[in-house]
Design an enzyme around this catalytic site. Structure first.
Site, mmCIF file in Angstrom:
data_model
loop_
_atom_site.group_PDB
_atom_site.id
_atom_site.type_symbol
_atom_site.label_atom_id
_atom_site.label_comp_id
_atom_site.label_asym_id
_atom_site.label_seq_id
_atom_site.Cartn_x
_atom_site.Cartn_y
_atom_site.Cartn_z
ATOM 1 N N LYS A 61 0.838 -1.198 0.000
ATOM 2 C CA LYS A 61 0.000 0.000 0.000
ATOM 3 C C LYS A 61 0.876 1.251 0.000
ATOM 4 C CE LYS A 61 -3.945 2.039 2.530
ATOM 5 N NZ LYS A 61 -4.829 1.883 3.715
ATOM 6 N N SER B 5 -9.806 2.265 2.931
ATOM 7 C CA SER B 5 -8.958 3.033 2.025
ATOM 8 C C SER B 5 -7.995 2.173 1.213
ATOM 9 C CB SER B 5 -8.136 4.044 2.830
ATOM 10 O OG SER B 5 -7.228 3.368 3.716
ATOM 11 N N SER C 296 -9.902 -0.466 7.033
ATOM 12 C CA SER C 296 -9.388 -0.294 5.678
ATOM 13 C C SER C 296 -8.659 -1.498 5.099
ATOM 14 C CB SER C 296 -8.467 0.927 5.613
ATOM 15 O OG SER C 296 -9.198 2.109 5.852
#
Length: 515
Positions: free
Chosen positions: A80, A155, A179
């Protein structure tokens, strides 16, 4: 491409495939399906083909010498874009960090490299991890591989979509209010939020320090356990890191996969079901519960009354911490710098204002304003202080529940993946998607989302959430692997959206050629 990370590791160990071949196959897959903000999955913001292949070649040399660094040495992974990486940009999905190359690796990235996992690239995310759909990225939305018109959660939608689209067998995400788990639920992947402090946050660009947690994103519970064992453990560079061993997580997953849940007490959280939950989500959740009962588990209903206030408390605490953390993006030290128009000799304050206005998106600005207001004189006690008291009550609810049951369960997300743009202009509706995941972050306990099948009304994945006491992550993996094995047996195979994605992309490609 459909093999699990554990299976790929076995193939590498047996000499059936090289890491270079494996890494190149995934790079080819990314080139084939990922596309950009206007087409394809758009799971990646940056792909490091040269670096990944170099790491893969080094892995092959180690295996040839009989000295692999870990069981997963040579298995590629995606990271990420909120975790710092030497040599690769870290943008946090924001224009204010566009092109920034960090001078150091996050501890978890160091541990990936020390274990020999080639890093394919950095995945898309809501700007500074603020969002539930990955539509708030400054570089365009990611799409759900099951249906490219749907959101992949947020997210960390980029990490979940990369794994679901078979662009990577493994990924790292971060979970501040769900998330990792919520994207896992809507993309049919496994997402784990470990116990707070059990995986280092050093090098994680913080949104909310007391809530953020790095965790695995995979296609199976065993893969998540193997990855967790690599990146977990104490880190002296992180002041919140717990001085405790990770534990035998992979072994717990293997035991759970046998499917015997005799003696397990499962608590169904009364407050995390019913009104507001999609019928298909509730149905698949109940079916998975029935499978646990058939496997020997005892299921009881548990009330956690303060969970009803978790969403409100979270959306005070998190913006307060985010407002403080994002103050460092001042255009003075690094990141975007914009000079105000029409000002001959702008002051530092004027440059800062112009840069933050241009560099931050609407959702980030919204949360900065909320947090600054809640922390301001005259409102601190009324908002932030009260929210922290609610947080304590939620922790007590968990303590009381775990005194009576081994694990708590609920649907991971109230609904399946919704359409891109459907809730983009309604922040409250967007925030409600984290309803079931937020309590774990407020209390610091671990949670996992495991696929429970697809909803009858739309054919989209449903997530089954399991929560355990702090430092009982092994219990998550045992029960999660059992649910996975039982659901897979019922379905007649693993939950895969591969055919749907490839058929859609093939049809769109044919239509483009025809045009």
């Amino acid at each position: 491409m459909t093999k699990t990370a554990a299976e790929l590791a076995e193939a590498l160990a047996a000499g059936e495939v090289t890491s270079v071949e494996l890494t190149q196959a995934h790079l080819d897959r990314i080139a084939s399906v990922d596309g950009d903000a206007d087409a394809g999955v758009h799971a990646f913001l940056h792909v490091d083909a040269e670096g990944a292949l170099a790491e893969a070649a080094a892995s092959d040399a180690r295996r040839a010498a009989g000295a692999p660094l870990s069981a997963l040495d040579g298995v590629p992974i995606a990271v990420k874009d909120v975790l710092t990486t030497i040599g690769q940009p870290t943008t946090c999905g924001s224009k204010i960090l566009e092109g920034w190359i960090p001078p150091y690796d996050a501890t978890v990235v160091q541990r990936l490299k020390a274990a020999g996992l080639p890093i394919l690239g950095k995945t898309n995310m809501d700007e500074f991890a603020m969002g539930s759909s990955t539509e708030h990225s400054a570089y365009g939305p990611t799409r759900n591989p099951w249906n490219l018109d749907k959101i992949p959660g947020g997210s960390g939608g980029g990490s979940a979509a990369a794994v679901a689209a078979f662009e990577a067998p493994l990924a790292l995400g971060t979970d501040t209010g769900g998330s990792i788990r919520q994207p896992g639920a809507v993309t049919g992947t496994v997402g784990v939020k470990p116990t707070y402090g059990s995986i280092s946050r050093y090098g994680l660009v913080a949104m909310a320090n007391s809530l953020d947690q790095v965790g695995p994103v995979t296609r199976t519970v065993l893969d998540a356990a193997l990855l967790h064992e690599i990146v977990g453990g104490h880190d002296p560079l992180d002041s919140t890191s717990i001085e405790a061993p990770v534990g035998e997580l992979a072994e717990a997953a293997r035991q759970g996969a046998l499917g015997d849940m005799t003696g397990l007490r499962v608590g169904v959280i009364k407050e995390l079901s019913g009104e507001g939950y999609q019928a298909g989500v509730e149905a698949k959740f109940r079916e998975a519960l029935d499978l646990l009962v058939a496997a020997g588990a005892e299921v009881v209903e548990v009330s956690c009354p303060n969970f009803e206030h978790a969403l409100a408390a979270y959306y005070v605490i998190m913006p307060c911490e985010a407002s403080s953390n994002l103050a460092k993006f001042d255009a003075m030290r690094y990141g975007l710098r914009v000079l105000p128009e029409g000002v001959a000799a702008p002051s530092a304050e004027e440059v800062m204002r112009a840069s933050r206005d241009a560099g931050f998106g609407d959702e980030v600005k919204r949360r900065i304003i909320l947090g600054t207001y809640a922390l301001s004189s005259g409102y601190y006690d009324a908002y932030y202080g009260q929210a922290q008291k609610v947080r304590t009550l939620i922790q007590r609810d968990f303590d009381a529940a775990f005194a009576d049951v081994d694990v708590l369960v609920s649907p991971t997300s109230p609904v399946t993946a919704f359409a891109l743009g459907e809730k983009l202009d309604d922040p409250i509706a967007m925030y409600l998607n984290d309803l079931a995941t937020i309590p774990a972050n407020l209390a610091g306990v671990p949670g996992i989302s495991v696929p429970a099948g697809v909803a009858d009304e739309d054919g989209l994945p449903v997530g089954f959430q399991i929560l355990a006491p702090a430092m009982a992550d092994d219990r998550l993996y045992r029960v999660g692997a059992a649910v996975e094995a039982l659901v897979t047996k019922q379905l007649g195979g693993p939950l895969l959206g591969l055919d749907k994605l490839d058929a859609r992309l093939e049809a769109e490609g044919a239509a483009e050629v025809a045009r």
